[in-house]
Enzyme design. Structure first.
Site, PDB file in Angstrom:
ATOM      1  N   GLU A 154      34.139 -20.719 -42.322  1.00  0.00           N
ATOM      2  CA  GLU A 154      32.889 -21.095 -43.006  1.00  0.00           C
ATOM      3  C   GLU A 154      32.268 -22.401 -42.509  1.00  0.00           C
ATOM      4  O   GLU A 154      31.877 -23.249 -43.293  1.00  0.00           O
ATOM      5  CB  GLU A 154      33.132 -21.154 -44.519  1.00  0.00           C
ATOM      6  N   GLU A 259      37.445 -10.084 -45.992  1.00  0.00           N
ATOM      7  CA  GLU A 259      37.547 -10.438 -47.420  1.00  0.00           C
ATOM      8  C   GLU A 259      36.702  -9.498 -48.272  1.00  0.00           C
ATOM      9  O   GLU A 259      36.037  -9.921 -49.220  1.00  0.00           O
ATOM     10  CB  GLU A 259      37.098 -11.895 -47.647  1.00  0.00           C
TER      11      GLU A 259
END
Ligand code: 9MR
Length: 434
Positions: A154, A259
């Site tokens: 991220e 995810e």
């Protein structure tokens, strides 16, 4: 044995391997077994604290062939105080994965969140060296056991035109991501190294920023093997979802859905099926991980998973299983074979004899693949010896790159030299990529 007995023995064996006969076709009956039919995995993020729950563990061990620690391998968990490492939770996940014969995804070496307090308060070169040391230590602890590491998580911003997210790590310099990947490769050369992010599940400014970084890394020989698309989804799926997977694959990296979870109440079962089909359609999409097992295990409150709170299979489960069993492309298990020793580079030697000794200049040239390091072996005439080297380290008559000249782009060259006593070598030096 009678025919009937044989048939029931075969059925029992098939039940053990998760394969049942459906109509005329062979169809696997668990997510992991059905994904394995096309050489892929189907995984779940798991929490060490839930492994004592028998419903949870029953579903985990029967359905999944990959695991990701939901929190246990993050920086705050593994290095709670600087230089002092705690692998207890991470090792529980690893051992669960090993016991299941599952692939273990490592998550995540560096991230702006879930940093220990001591790291949050660091900056500049102190933070950079602490971060790289963290990568080295954790990847070394798990060396040879991790299928793929989320090396950096991220690091790109939302709504910043494809730019980086501001963070303490970013403020140490834009090259922090490549430094992390290099450290991870050096520590665990067998693990696939991934960059992982969210809101990258279609072609958009953020995913394009990441795409450009991966393309740059590949062109400069920065080690990167995969991109993780988290796929925390709402009530729709981007129309360019598959195209986005494909464009990353076309750069020469694997793609993993890392995810996955999908809001319930919209089109949950169909969205899950669409994600599955998109991955199966791209040969370098090697597996899918759902971010939890039952709805009650999720970080979200909108029932986004494949099993309800009681552990029952939901409609989304059936749609995933059917999509997996419908088949798809088969990944190449080794799409980027390491160059054979000697095949990755060549070396030429130019000697210069002088009174009582010689100097030699060696040019190292990369083959069709960028080098991330090299060694050159020189065969010395008897009675000759190396006295010192420049732009390389030397042991006996084997020379290894130094920090600044190990990266050589495909087709590119670098030079080093050495001084010796006696007469210079006559045989061609042997170059090896490392
Ligand atoms: O599911 C994780 C949750 O238990 C943690 O509290 C949270 C902390 O930020 O992280 C969650 O997992 C995240 C993952 O590590 C990275 N991508 C987003 C996930 C959901 O927040």
């Amino acid at each position: 044995m009678t025919r009937k007995l044989l048939a029931s023995a075969a059925a029992a064996a098939m039940a053990l391997t998760g394969i049942v006969v459906a109509g005329d076709a062979w169809a696997a009956s668990t997510l992991g077994a059905s994904a394995a039919q096309t050489g892929r995995y189907y995984g779940a993020a798991i929490a060490a604290g839930r492994l004592g729950d028998s419903t949870y563990t029953r579903i985990l061990t029967s359905e999944f062939n990959s695991v990701t620690p939901e929190n246990e391998m993050k920086w705050d968990a593994t290095e709670p105080s600087r230089g002092s490492f705690n692998y207890s939770g991470g090792d529980r996940i690893l051992n669960q994965g090993i016991a299941m014969g599952a692939k273990v995804r490592g998550h995540a070496l560096l991230w702006h969140q879930q940093q220990p307090g001591w790291a949050q308060s660091l900056s500049g070169s102190t933070l950079r060296s602490a971060a790289i040391n963290h990568v080295t230590q954790v990847a070394t602890h798990y060396k040879g056991k991790i299928y793929a590491w989320d090396v950096v998580n991220e690091a790109f911003a939302d709504g910043n035109g494809g730019g980086r997210r501001d963070s303490n790590l970013q403020r140490t310099g834009n090259d922090w991501i490549e430094a992390a990947f290099r450290a991870a490769r050096a520590a665990d050369p067998a693990a696939k190294l991934c960059y992982n992010d969210y809101n990258t599940d279609g072609i958009n400014a953020k995913s394009t920023g990441i795409y450009n970084m991966v393309r740059d890394f590949k062109s400069r020989g920065v080690p990167i093997d995969c991109v993780g698309l988290q796929s925390h989804l709402g009530t729709s799926i981007d129309s360019t979802y598959q195209q986005n997977i494909q464009r990353f694959a076309d750069l020469g990296v694997d793609v993993q859905i890392t995810e996955l979870d999908v809001q319930q109440g919209g089109n949950q079962a169909n969205i899950y099926a669409a994600v599955t089909r998109a991955c199966l359609a791209v040969s370098r999409c090697t597996g899918i991980t759902v971010w939890g097992i039952r709805d009650t295990d999720s970080w979200r409150s909108d029932n986004p998973l494949l099993f309800d709170g009681s552990g029952n299979k939901k409609a989304a489960y059936t749609s995933v299983l059917n999509a997996l069993n419908a088949g798809g492309t088969t990944p190449d298990p080794d799409p980027d074979p390491e160059p054979e020793p000697g095949a990755g580079c060549t070396a030429t030697l130019t000697p210069n004899t002088w009174n009582g000794g010689f100097t030699a200049n060696i040019r190292v040239t990369a083959g069709g693949t960028a080098l991330t390091g090299w060694t050159v072996g020189v065969s010395l005439p008897s009675g000759s010896a190396v006295t010192n080297a420049w732009n390389a380290t030397v042991s006996g008559s084997t020379f290894t790159n130094v920090g600044y000249n190990g990266q050589v782009p495909a087709g590119g060259s670098t030079e080093f030299g050495f001084q010796g006593t006696g007469t210079p070598p006559t045989a061609a030096p042997a170059c090896q990529a490392r």
